[in-house]
Design a protein around this motif. Structure first.
Motif, PDB file in Angstrom:
ATOM      1  N   THR A 102      14.953 -11.348 -26.108  1.00 15.90           N
ATOM      2  CA  THR A 102      14.967 -11.103 -27.553  1.00 15.90           C
ATOM      3  C   THR A 102      13.653 -11.516 -28.196  1.00 15.90           C
ATOM      4  O   THR A 102      13.141 -10.827 -29.084  1.00 15.90           O
ATOM      5  CB  THR A 102      16.153 -11.826 -28.217  1.00 15.90           C
ATOM      6  OG1 THR A 102      17.358 -11.390 -27.589  1.00 15.90           O
ATOM      7  CG2 THR A 102      16.231 -11.533 -29.699  1.00 15.90           C
ATOM      8  N   TYR A 103      13.095 -12.624 -27.755  1.00 11.63           N
ATOM      9  CA  TYR A 103      11.811 -13.074 -28.300  1.00 11.63           C
ATOM     10  C   TYR A 103      10.723 -12.019 -28.053  1.00 11.63           C
ATOM     11  O   TYR A 103       9.922 -11.720 -28.942  1.00 11.63           O
ATOM     12  CB  TYR A 103      11.413 -14.421 -27.689  1.00 11.63           C
ATOM     13  CG  TYR A 103      10.036 -14.906 -28.070  1.00 11.63           C
ATOM     14  CD1 TYR A 103       9.670 -15.062 -29.405  1.00 11.63           C
ATOM     15  CD2 TYR A 103       9.095 -15.225 -27.096  1.00 11.63           C
ATOM     16  CE1 TYR A 103       8.408 -15.509 -29.753  1.00 11.63           C
ATOM     17  CE2 TYR A 103       7.836 -15.682 -27.434  1.00 11.63           C
ATOM     18  CZ  TYR A 103       7.492 -15.822 -28.761  1.00 11.63           C
ATOM     19  OH  TYR A 103       6.244 -16.265 -29.110  1.00 11.63           O
ATOM     20  N   ILE A 104      10.717 -11.428 -26.882  1.00 11.72           N
ATOM     21  CA  ILE A 104       9.729 -10.396 -26.561  1.00 11.72           C
ATOM     22  C   ILE A 104       9.879  -9.213 -27.516  1.00 11.72           C
ATOM     23  O   ILE A 104       8.889  -8.639 -27.971  1.00 11.72           O
ATOM     24  CB  ILE A 104       9.858  -9.936 -25.085  1.00 11.72           C
ATOM     25  CG1 ILE A 104       9.639 -11.113 -24.137  1.00 11.72           C
ATOM     26  CG2 ILE A 104       8.911  -8.784 -24.775  1.00 11.72           C
ATOM     27  CD1 ILE A 104       8.308 -11.811 -24.293  1.00 11.72           C
ATOM     28  N   LYS A 105      11.116  -8.854 -27.852  1.00  8.53           N
ATOM     29  CA  LYS A 105      11.341  -7.766 -28.823  1.00  8.53           C
ATOM     30  C   LYS A 105      10.804  -8.160 -30.196  1.00  8.53           C
ATOM     31  O   LYS A 105      10.233  -7.337 -30.905  1.00  8.53           O
ATOM     32  CB  LYS A 105      12.827  -7.440 -28.928  1.00  8.53           C
ATOM     33  CG  LYS A 105      13.384  -6.728 -27.737  1.00  8.53           C
ATOM     34  CD  LYS A 105      14.861  -6.438 -27.945  1.00  8.53           C
ATOM     35  CE  LYS A 105      15.490  -5.820 -26.711  1.00  8.53           C
ATOM     36  NZ  LYS A 105      16.934  -5.652 -26.866  1.00  8.53           N
ATOM     37  N   TYR A 106      11.007  -9.420 -30.587  1.00  8.09           N
ATOM     38  CA  TYR A 106      10.550  -9.906 -31.898  1.00  8.09           C
ATOM     39  C   TYR A 106       9.027  -9.832 -32.014  1.00  8.09           C
ATOM     40  O   TYR A 106       8.502  -9.430 -33.045  1.00  8.09           O
ATOM     41  CB  TYR A 106      11.050 -11.339 -32.121  1.00  8.09           C
ATOM     42  CG  TYR A 106      10.496 -11.989 -33.366  1.00  8.09           C
ATOM     43  CD1 TYR A 106      11.049 -11.712 -34.613  1.00  8.09           C
ATOM     44  CD2 TYR A 106       9.427 -12.872 -33.306  1.00  8.09           C
ATOM     45  CE1 TYR A 106      10.542 -12.308 -35.761  1.00  8.09           C
ATOM     46  CE2 TYR A 106       8.917 -13.471 -34.439  1.00  8.09           C
ATOM     47  CZ  TYR A 106       9.479 -13.182 -35.661  1.00  8.09           C
ATOM     48  OH  TYR A 106       8.973 -13.766 -36.798  1.00  8.09           O
ATOM     49  N   VAL A 107       8.314 -10.235 -30.954  1.00 10.93           N
ATOM     50  CA  VAL A 107       6.849 -10.273 -31.005  1.00 10.93           C
ATOM     51  C   VAL A 107       6.185  -9.017 -30.444  1.00 10.93           C
ATOM     52  O   VAL A 107       4.969  -8.977 -30.303  1.00 10.93           O
ATOM     53  CB  VAL A 107       6.278 -11.520 -30.278  1.00 10.93           C
ATOM     54  CG1 VAL A 107       6.682 -12.791 -30.975  1.00 10.93           C
ATOM     55  CG2 VAL A 107       6.633 -11.528 -28.814  1.00 10.93           C
ATOM     56  N   GLN A 108       6.975  -8.017 -30.168  1.00  8.42           N
ATOM     57  CA  GLN A 108       6.427  -6.789 -29.587  1.00  8.42           C
ATOM     58  C   GLN A 108       5.246  -6.292 -30.416  1.00  8.42           C
ATOM     59  O   GLN A 108       5.358  -6.081 -31.616  1.00  8.42           O
ATOM     60  CB  GLN A 108       7.505  -5.715 -29.522  1.00  8.42           C
ATOM     61  CG  GLN A 108       7.116  -4.529 -28.699  1.00  8.42           C
ATOM     62  CD  GLN A 108       8.305  -3.608 -28.463  1.00  8.42           C
ATOM     63  OE1 GLN A 108       9.347  -3.735 -29.083  1.00  8.42           O
ATOM     64  NE2 GLN A 108       8.133  -2.677 -27.558  1.00  8.42           N
ATOM     65  N   GLY A 109       4.120  -6.127 -29.770  1.00  9.91           N
ATOM     66  CA  GLY A 109       2.912  -5.684 -30.470  1.00  9.91           C
ATOM     67  C   GLY A 109       1.988  -6.831 -30.831  1.00  9.91           C
ATOM     68  O   GLY A 109       0.837  -6.608 -31.182  1.00  9.91           O
ATOM     69  N   CYS A 110       2.469  -8.069 -30.799  1.00  8.96           N
ATOM     70  CA  CYS A 110       1.629  -9.228 -31.098  1.00  8.96           C
ATOM     71  C   CYS A 110       0.850  -9.638 -29.859  1.00  8.96           C
ATOM     72  O   CYS A 110       1.431  -9.775 -28.788  1.00  8.96           O
ATOM     73  CB  CYS A 110       2.478 -10.435 -31.468  1.00  8.96           C
ATOM     74  SG  CYS A 110       3.348 -10.351 -33.003  1.00  8.96           S
ATOM     75  N   ILE A 111      -0.414  -9.860 -30.043  1.00 10.95           N
ATOM     76  CA  ILE A 111      -1.212 -10.400 -28.944  1.00 10.95           C
ATOM     77  C   ILE A 111      -2.277 -11.298 -29.574  1.00 10.95           C
ATOM     78  O   ILE A 111      -2.979 -10.849 -30.471  1.00 10.95           O
ATOM     79  CB  ILE A 111      -1.876  -9.290 -28.115  1.00 10.95           C
ATOM     80  CG1 ILE A 111      -0.806  -8.429 -27.470  1.00 10.95           C
ATOM     81  CG2 ILE A 111      -2.789  -9.888 -27.073  1.00 10.95           C
ATOM     82  CD1 ILE A 111      -1.338  -7.243 -26.714  1.00 10.95           C
ATOM     83  N   PRO A 112      -2.437 -12.493 -29.138  1.00  8.78           N
ATOM     84  CA  PRO A 112      -1.547 -13.235 -28.242  1.00  8.78           C
ATOM     85  C   PRO A 112      -0.451 -13.909 -29.063  1.00  8.78           C
ATOM     86  O   PRO A 112      -0.616 -14.149 -30.252  1.00  8.78           O
ATOM     87  CB  PRO A 112      -2.479 -14.286 -27.633  1.00  8.78           C
ATOM     88  CG  PRO A 112      -3.433 -14.591 -28.752  1.00  8.78           C
ATOM     89  CD  PRO A 112      -3.620 -13.280 -29.502  1.00  8.78           C
ATOM     90  N   TRP A 113       0.647 -14.227 -28.442  1.00 11.26           N
ATOM     91  CA  TRP A 113       1.672 -14.994 -29.130  1.00 11.26           C
ATOM     92  C   TRP A 113       1.617 -16.429 -28.642  1.00 11.26           C
ATOM     93  O   TRP A 113       1.108 -16.734 -27.579  1.00 11.26           O
ATOM     94  CB  TRP A 113       3.062 -14.389 -28.993  1.00 11.26           C
ATOM     95  CG  TRP A 113       3.638 -14.322 -27.617  1.00 11.26           C
ATOM     96  CD1 TRP A 113       4.116 -15.356 -26.876  1.00 11.26           C
ATOM     97  CD2 TRP A 113       3.825 -13.146 -26.835  1.00 11.26           C
ATOM     98  NE1 TRP A 113       4.581 -14.920 -25.682  1.00 11.26           N
ATOM     99  CE2 TRP A 113       4.414 -13.556 -25.622  1.00 11.26           C
ATOM    100  CE3 TRP A 113       3.553 -11.808 -27.019  1.00 11.26           C
ATOM    101  CZ2 TRP A 113       4.743 -12.648 -24.621  1.00 11.26           C
ATOM    102  CZ3 TRP A 113       3.875 -10.931 -26.027  1.00 11.26           C
ATOM    103  CH2 TRP A 113       4.458 -11.338 -24.849  1.00 11.26           C
TER     104      TRP A 113
END
Length: 188
Positions: A143-154
């Protein structure tokens, strides 16, 4: 002025001022244009509902958070996101996680586990209507990966230094537990 507007008393006063101005306009319109009182009440109801919809809790389930931090998790989440995106408003989040995504043009404030956990607490705040229940909202692995999808870097378990400094300067209180998350992106 922004720091003053962030304190509970100042925020309440600003909301009160806005409400009074709205009431004056509605009463003036009712008197001068023969608008029915029911229309005035409907307009006031819609105004109040839209003003607080995203940051309102459905039950007292997260009173423990409010007692520790001084505001509910939706308010904290909104204030954190507004550091990078001043126009950000918490919308009504659906019950399926993640209820929100980190999709701001400047994602430094939300591309981290702290923001993700606040978004999940906000989702519980808005959707868990049974006070004292242990229902809550669980988020599966990923779920966290879905939330930050498109963010680099997290960032995991920390905020970027400039964001952390802004959080402190704005008087945003973050519970220590937010700086510890599950490695697999789940949330329970």
């Amino acid at each position: 002025m922004p720091l003053l507007a962030r304190s509970p008393d100042a925020r309440s006063f600003l909301c009160f001022q806005t409400l009074v101005a709205c009431l004056h306009s509605l009463i003036f319109a009712m008197i001068t244009k023969a608008i029915a009182p029911s229309a005035v009440l409907l307009g006031l109801s819609l105004f109040l509902d839209s003003a607080w919809a995203g940051t309102r809790c459905a039950s007292r389930q997260l009173d423990w958070y409010t007692d520790v931090v001084g505001e509910n998790p939706c308010e904290t989440y909104q204030r954190l996101r507004q550091i990078c995106n001043p126009g950000y408003k918490v919308r009504t989040l659906g019950p399926a996680p993640p209820g929100d995504r980190c999709d701001d043009p400047d994602s430094t404030c939300c591309c981290n586990t702290i923001s993700f956990q606040l978004s999940m607490l906000c989702e519980v705040c808005q959707n868990d209507r049974e006070a004292g229940s242990s229902t809550g909202i669980d988020a599966p692995i990923g779920t966290y990966i879905k939330y930050v999808q498109g963010c680099i870097p997290w960032k995991n378990d920390e905020l970027p230094p400039k964001v952390q400094a802004s959080v402190c300067a704005a008087g945003i209180r973050l519970d220590d537990g937010l700086y510890n998350s599950w490695e697999d992106g789940a949330w329970f």
